[in-house]
Design an enzyme around this catalytic site. Sequence first.
Site, mmCIF file in Angstrom:
data_model
loop_
_atom_site.group_PDB
_atom_site.id
_atom_site.type_symbol
_atom_site.label_atom_id
_atom_site.label_comp_id
_atom_site.label_asym_id
_atom_site.label_seq_id
_atom_site.Cartn_x
_atom_site.Cartn_y
_atom_site.Cartn_z
ATOM 1 N N GLU A 60 3.749 -7.562 10.534
ATOM 2 C CA GLU A 60 2.970 -6.616 9.740
ATOM 3 C C GLU A 60 3.903 -5.611 9.055
ATOM 4 O O GLU A 60 3.718 -5.271 7.882
ATOM 5 C CB GLU A 60 1.987 -5.886 10.654
ATOM 6 C CG GLU A 60 1.052 -4.955 9.932
ATOM 7 C CD GLU A 60 0.444 -3.932 10.875
ATOM 8 O OE1 GLU A 60 0.399 -4.159 12.096
ATOM 9 O OE2 GLU A 60 0.045 -2.864 10.375
ATOM 10 N N ASP A 64 3.911 -5.568 5.049
ATOM 11 C CA ASP A 64 3.547 -4.323 4.380
ATOM 12 C C ASP A 64 4.565 -4.005 3.274
ATOM 13 O O ASP A 64 4.200 -3.637 2.162
ATOM 14 C CB ASP A 64 3.505 -3.199 5.432
ATOM 15 C CG ASP A 64 3.382 -1.809 4.826
ATOM 16 O OD1 ASP A 64 2.253 -1.395 4.540
ATOM 17 O OD2 ASP A 64 4.425 -1.154 4.632
ATOM 18 N N GLU A 132 -1.519 -8.255 6.291
ATOM 19 C CA GLU A 132 -0.133 -7.875 6.020
ATOM 20 C C GLU A 132 0.833 -8.767 6.804
ATOM 21 O O GLU A 132 1.879 -9.181 6.283
ATOM 22 C CB GLU A 132 0.104 -6.406 6.379
ATOM 23 C CG GLU A 132 -0.558 -5.462 5.384
ATOM 24 C CD GLU A 132 -0.210 -4.003 5.632
ATOM 25 O OE1 GLU A 132 -0.199 -3.241 4.667
ATOM 26 O OE2 GLU A 132 0.038 -3.628 6.798
#
Lengths: 242, 242
Positions: A60, A64, A132
């Site tokens: 993640e 991101d 993400e």
Amino acid sequence: MVLRSKVKALFSADKALAKTLKNIFGFYPGNIFLYQLAFRHKSAANETINGYKISNERLEFLGDAILSATVADFLFKKFPYKNEGFLTEMRARIVSRNSLNKLSQKLGLDDLVLTAKDTKSQFRSASGDAFEAFIGALYLDKGYNFTHKVLIDRIVATHIDLDALEKSESNPKSRLIEWAQKEKIPIEFRVISELGEGYKKQYLVEIHLDGVPHAKGQDFSIKGAEQMAAEKTLQVIRTDQS
Amino acid sequence: MVLRSKVKALFSADKALAKTLKNIFGFYPGNIFLYQLAFRHKSAANETINGYKISNERLEFLGDAILSATVADFLFKKFPYKNEGFLTEMRARIVSRNSLNKLSQKLGLDDLVLTAKDTKSQFRSASGDAFEAFIGALYLDKGYNFTHKVLIDRIVATHIDLDALEKSESNPKSRLIEWAQKEKIPIEFRVISELGEGYKKQYLVEIHLDGVPHAKGQDFSIKGAEQMAAEKTLQVIRTDQS
């Protein structure tokens, strides 16, 4: 025989995931393990390596960053005459947790997310997080250019209404927080005094940027006072920058 | 004749910039215009298109995102057993404005930055901004993979001391702000009351996350009270996440 059917079951689970991803995004994954990991919420982490619980949190973090870069590139080229304030705000709206959760549900990624039993509803942002993490997995599996293409062609161009986003008004406080985050300036909203009593009570809020006091706002609610102070601060910033 | 020498002068300025970039980063630029723009601080913007003053700010927006993505990838692979909190903090230290300003000076990019006359010293972060804008230009000129390689080989591997960064202690307040930015949660430090008078005066600070009050801290200075409240909040967050 037990092992054999277990292996078979594993392979068929892999196949199902691969097929789902192909249906949603139009490509077959290379390393399916990365995508399995991407959909494993931390509440469903069941293995540990070197004290680190295996879940999608690292992916993640990576995804991101890749999403931000891809959206930055997209907006930079899409709006050649808009300034960086506009670009920053549009990106913040596209990649907001709320927007990613919705997108993830719309795409059907939601159903792929593995959380601890019966707790999915507790983790409001599990699907946005997984989205993400999926981007992180895709990046590791297929590289930046492929990831960029999938994100723009399959998601931004199809599922994001840029006109609506552009028109949606964000409030002064969130605009100011976005600006401060972009400029990496610590921002604080301080209630410096309360005036009056009972139903006449008002709050005086002062905004500090990097420890330095800026505009004040006064209102019957803290929120109102904050918005007023934020609006004033934004005006000063705009004047400074023009 | 005048035009001819002007053109010649322009070309030789281009050549000088191209050579400098080759010396610093080991590559010859393709589209030199992008790099010229990257080193034009907003105080030296002299042309306007559609009301937009031409400076390096848009490139800085793009470069900031590309740098974040590249450093995220680097850390993800460099530290396979570290959690996302560690990765986030390390990245924040690498890409902090302070660290980028220093890096830009060390590389000699500082001398390339064009600001309004005699004002360079006023713009503390002009060189860090230009460094990010340079990354944006490089990305547009040569693509992600090339940019990634230049950044990692020529900068991160050579100029960043990861061990020292890992050991450097950041204070609880900045750690908490970093965390809140990563999680996209609005954070506020509120002085909710002042206790005592004169030299005995203490401040009570309360941290609000997304409008919800969390830990409090009390100290003789606002800064001290904030640090204490931040430390307490971090402990709660760590417990929640483990």
